[in-house]
Motif scaffolding. Structure first.
Motif, mmCIF file in Angstrom:
data_model
loop_
_atom_site.group_PDB
_atom_site.id
_atom_site.type_symbol
_atom_site.label_atom_id
_atom_site.label_comp_id
_atom_site.label_asym_id
_atom_site.label_seq_id
_atom_site.Cartn_x
_atom_site.Cartn_y
_atom_site.Cartn_z
ATOM 1 N N THR B 198 11.107 -20.238 58.406
ATOM 2 C CA THR B 198 11.510 -21.616 58.833
ATOM 3 C C THR B 198 10.888 -23.106 58.232
ATOM 4 O O THR B 198 9.892 -22.245 57.580
ATOM 5 C CB THR B 198 11.750 -21.795 60.118
ATOM 6 N N LEU B 200 8.789 -25.781 59.246
ATOM 7 C CA LEU B 200 8.105 -26.867 59.881
ATOM 8 C C LEU B 200 6.483 -26.879 59.563
ATOM 9 O O LEU B 200 7.108 -28.917 60.431
ATOM 10 C CB LEU B 200 7.749 -25.513 61.289
ATOM 11 N N VAL B 201 6.656 -27.544 58.961
ATOM 12 C CA VAL B 201 5.564 -27.951 58.557
ATOM 13 C C VAL B 201 5.510 -29.328 57.054
ATOM 14 O O VAL B 201 5.285 -30.525 57.958
ATOM 15 C CB VAL B 201 4.636 -27.245 57.222
ATOM 16 N N THR B 213 6.965 -21.526 56.562
ATOM 17 C CA THR B 213 6.143 -20.482 58.298
ATOM 18 C C THR B 213 7.269 -19.519 58.621
ATOM 19 O O THR B 213 8.338 -19.321 58.159
ATOM 20 C CB THR B 213 6.674 -21.515 59.356
ATOM 21 N N ALA B 214 6.755 -17.848 58.513
ATOM 22 C CA ALA B 214 7.337 -16.916 58.302
ATOM 23 C C ALA B 214 6.877 -15.909 59.070
ATOM 24 O O ALA B 214 5.295 -16.105 59.523
ATOM 25 C CB ALA B 214 7.305 -16.373 56.676
ATOM 26 N N SER B 231 1.422 -19.331 57.350
ATOM 27 C CA SER B 231 1.814 -20.752 57.490
ATOM 28 C C SER B 231 0.874 -21.539 56.422
ATOM 29 O O SER B 231 0.548 -20.946 56.261
ATOM 30 C CB SER B 231 1.208 -21.111 59.481
ATOM 31 N N GLU B 233 -0.131 -24.045 56.583
ATOM 32 C CA GLU B 233 -0.520 -25.260 57.151
ATOM 33 C C GLU B 233 -1.359 -25.088 58.126
ATOM 34 O O GLU B 233 -0.359 -25.024 59.373
ATOM 35 C CB GLU B 233 -0.217 -26.461 57.675
ATOM 36 N N HIS D 147 4.663 -24.145 66.822
ATOM 37 C CA HIS D 147 5.404 -23.197 65.023
ATOM 38 C C HIS D 147 5.925 -21.597 65.458
ATOM 39 O O HIS D 147 6.525 -21.303 65.189
ATOM 40 C CB HIS D 147 4.437 -23.665 64.420
ATOM 41 N N LEU D 225 9.136 -20.404 65.551
ATOM 42 C CA LEU D 225 8.872 -18.835 65.951
ATOM 43 C C LEU D 225 8.134 -17.791 66.787
ATOM 44 O O LEU D 225 7.141 -17.998 67.500
ATOM 45 C CB LEU D 225 8.857 -17.884 64.453
ATOM 46 N N PHE D 245 0.540 -21.389 68.143
ATOM 47 C CA PHE D 245 0.105 -21.899 66.760
ATOM 48 C C PHE D 245 0.309 -22.804 66.165
ATOM 49 O O PHE D 245 1.616 -22.906 66.762
ATOM 50 C CB PHE D 245 -0.259 -21.010 66.032
#
Lengths: 338, 338, 338, 338
Positions: B198, B200-201, B213-214, B231, B233, D147, D225, D245
């Protein structure tokens, strides 16, 4: 089952604490509490679980149903109360220290011995799960022969100045717990003390004739060395750590904290400060010390902190005081005959 | 003693890093570096320890003294360079990933196999002292059969948006290290991947068609499961943790920090943030990977990260990409024949 | 760029260590090493990076190209060598302690002062990343006024008995590092010492007239207190911890370990023992102290550990020895004039 | 003060646990317990603090003094009991999960809604001091936007095989706690699940049609997630860790241990294994959940874990089961209307 019927002398913080813990024990009846300021305690008393309140501690001593007395009044009353209570055949739990005078303490000791009643001093830290486990592992030879015992003991903030005056000074008021812990863990008597002390936290403490920062070196009968460091003010909270080092290894007890969370943010990784003060930190050991005291009475076992433990901690405190004043190492007499 | 004579193609961050590490190795002569922007590198070159600089990588490939090439140019040039270098009989160290295409990578592989030259992919994390020790302990059966492998891998901040475009996407650029680590620790091939991802950062990353993000689930040939979370970040720094869980126990590797200090203050107990980024965190493993590569050449040993490792990590990345796009688990083919 | 040309007197462990670190510094030429047993050092010398080897330290002192001398011979030769080297105008790096005698040390000091050469004592621990960071944070007022400094310093195993004899005893040989660290962190002189010592590790050490276990209390000029605990044998490895406590908080430095792994198994959660001994633990600080010494020479800056630091550490060791022998606190004179 | 009068249906481990905790609450009267095997429970009952025991749960439902029912019987009886108890106007505390069928659960839900009684599901972990503090800090924006949520949840050993059969399978029996925790911490609904599972701990579990090792990926409504990893057997004890996180940082909750001791010996530094299992680990949260439930009844507040929480956790478990069986991500319906 037989119940222990308790009277509590002194309803200050520590008296209330014991009452609260005794209340949880279904084998205990808390019949009476005495306090000079009983009339200001009405609200607390209503919900206390205690049956009667009085200004007169003699009401407790003269009550024939009461078989066990908790002495939670100021230190300068302990020795007299012990003698009176023992004469009446009451079992006694006495807060630390027993007194500021070895003679008074020995007199009280003799009365207790003659009366044959159960006696326990309030060295609750022996019942702390971490410290009790250290002692257990020493017994299992996990550290081998003990060479060095280190105790860090720092309060989150100093007591008020009025208290300082009647406290007996840092060594009798605060370090006395550490002296007991040192003996407990070493399984050996302290034979010599050197105390270095100073007044760094608050000059007012110095004006009262007391110190607030100290390092005390101990020498044990079995040859081991010990060191205690004290401060009346650790801004990050109640700092209570112990380390035992021997030829087989070392065991270190760290502070207890409210949670075990680690918080990673932009500037640092944060964990909790230590639990605030003795009520929080030693909550479990206060509960455990009364439970085991009650159990000793019910089953006729020896208590876990006997009169001798009170005498010796007090003598080490006395030696520390003398060492600090004379700036010399001072011997500690371990013969009760004294 | 025989020396290894090196040419480095590409003098970006990673090329400079390798040069700096190679310079410490007294068995290495760094004869030439090539870079399209060679003319902007004068200042750096003066102090680099490299003998010559050129714009033309062919100068390196055609230099008969150079026996070993470090390929540190953009990923889309790797496969071609490998083939050319292998044809000239050069040993090859190639940065990860080998390419974005399995076909290209397999072609390069065949050339290397035929040429019989040494080849190593830049999966430096295998040489990290903590992770290498985990692998060692797995080999010593400390965790028994491996059941679950967990990898946390988060960058301190996202790369610039231009880089994102040519990076091959999160799975090829960032997770590829984790895919290699998973295979390395499991000692088993990944047979299936499910990737959830996704944005998100930073929404700009999403606009470039990438995720930031995964969470990727892996299934290994030996039956174990794995999970990676990424991530782009982590505000507290480069977060690189690994956990291996088996029927004999678990081993956890935490982040490395600049110091091990604990700072107790009024509000919290603080420890250091993780080391900032890969240059700091994997400094030791970058050094070690080149040292061991040089050692492999000098002593004729197999390299520690062979071509197959590059192929497989790339295939897992490809499967992750397909899984993310199709929202289905995707199989990974582990037959090199393809 | 100008180079520093070094001669090293004494090629024992510590001499070899410095040579190895100096070798990494491109601004250093190691021209000569002298050792009484030079003929047994051929193999090591071949690969040492040093140009010449000799039995005669005078060859070094008389070499006009050599501008800097590392004194790594036994302590009882230091003072003389310092005087001779200073007279020849050489910069001097001298291993700790400077000598066992305040008079000798002061004489050497005067020669160095007159010669105006650079001088550094080998208190490498000041350069340790953790301890240097504590000092930095004290400077940033992170702990406020310092009240207590605690140093734990335990070796993994005792030196051999022959070494014990010439070591100057525990305080001069081992605690001297801790004395320096105490001064360094307190940023204040030690004015009084009380030393408690005993022989618990090995009775043979006692027969040599030395102790192997000690607790030393320090009083600083600024009012703070300090305590050091030493043992010649910690079975779990080299135990090097420091704690600084003040009215603004506390900072604690823990041991360094080979990896940061946590291993969870059936019986416990295991982490690594501390790094084995000083070569491993202070590897980085040994490198840093020589780098900074060389830098001081090249740029004409003051060295990071000046002669006065050597004098004071030695005087504290002397006071500790006297305190242990007399069982009294002993004052430390901080006037160089003596 | 008004008291809550409780009847407990089912006196297995969990029923006994609740009785033991309710007994400590002076605002609670435990009037009756029912169990099919009541006649085998005489010894326990004598000391249980409960007034009456019966084989017939209807005795509880028909008792007009009893205003509150704890449902601690097997899962397949929950829905029916909820409906019957609600119809009688009893407040209900029901162990997790509510049922294995969404239809049954929704029917029970409607009855409870119509009856307007208090209802709480036994997701005790919400009351754990560490996890509750994480939630609190998320609310204080300590981690910014969430996140990734990671939950590690591993039992110390698998339940017996008979239990496996009626447990509803790993997702309904074990992971259901983690599903609830994920929702609780994310403050957002799970909209999609992918479950990877396998049988690695004990082949007998596989023969019963269940898995014992799983990794479950979650997608939340707010875009975050999540990932849960489960094992039925962690040889080092009950492994319960959580990590949240976000773009402002991360918070990690570690395992709780019997003591905080570090034991340094020849081979390693040892700390305690996690607290053994849920009775030890979640002792405090079991106490807290009943206290807060009782408090909700007495003060008319909403309970801390409402019916909807039971419905959603169950739906996620159902989705996980379907995902595992179909090897596809499965959507979760968050409309109660269904």
């Amino acid at each position: 089952m037989k119940k222990v019927t308790v009277g509590v002398i002194g309803a200050g913080n520590i008296g209330k604490l014991h009452i609260n813990n005794l209340k949880r024990n279904k084998n205990v009846r808390i019949k009476m509490v005495s306090d000079l300021f009983a009339d200001k305690l009405e609200k607390w008393f209503a919900d206390s679980g205690v049956e009667e309140i009085t200004k007169e501690y003699n009401d407790i001593l003269n009550d024939e149903e009461i078989d066990t007395v908790f002495i939670c009044s100021p230190t300068n009353t302990h020795a007299t109360l012990i003698k009176e209570a023992a004469s009446k055949g009451k079992n006694i739990f006495c807060e630390k220290p027993i007194s500021f005078s070895d003679d008074e303490t020995l007199e009280a000791y003799k009365t207790v011995e003659e009366a044959g009643v159960k006696f326990q001093v309030g060295f609750n830290r022996r019942f702390d799960k971490n410290f009790a486990e250290i002692r257990k592992r020493i017994g299992e030879n996990k550290v081998g022969d003990v060479h060095i015992i280190k105790i860090t003991s720092r309060d989150p903030n100093p007591p008020n100045l009025d208290y300082i005056e009647t406290s007996g000074g840092l060594f009798f008021d605060m370090t006395i717990h550490d002296f007991d812990m040192a003996r407990y863990l070493a399984e050996s008597e302290v034979v010599e003390v050197f105390a270095q002390g100073t007044n760094l936290v608050n000059p007012e403490i110095g004006k009262k004739g007391d110190i607030d920062t100290a390092i005390i070196t101990l020498k044990f009968e079995n040859g081991a060395l010990g060191v205690i460091d004290n401060s009346r003010e650790a801004v990050y909270g109640y700092d209570q750590r112990i380390e035992v080092f021997g030829n087989g290894g070392a065991i270190v007890a760290d502070n207890e904290t409210p949670t075990n969370l680690k918080y990673y943010h932009k500037n640092a990784v944060e964990t909790d400060n230590p639990l605030h003060f003795f009520l929080e930190r030693y909550n479990g050991s206060f509960i455990s010390e009364t439970e085991q005291f009650v159990e000793s009475i019910l089953n006729g076992n020896e208590t876990k902190v006997v009169f001798n433990d009170g005498i010796m901690a007090q003598r080490i405190a006395q030696a520390a005081k003398e060492s600090y004043e004379s700036q010399r190492p001072v011997k500690v007499d371990n013969e009760i005959g004294g």
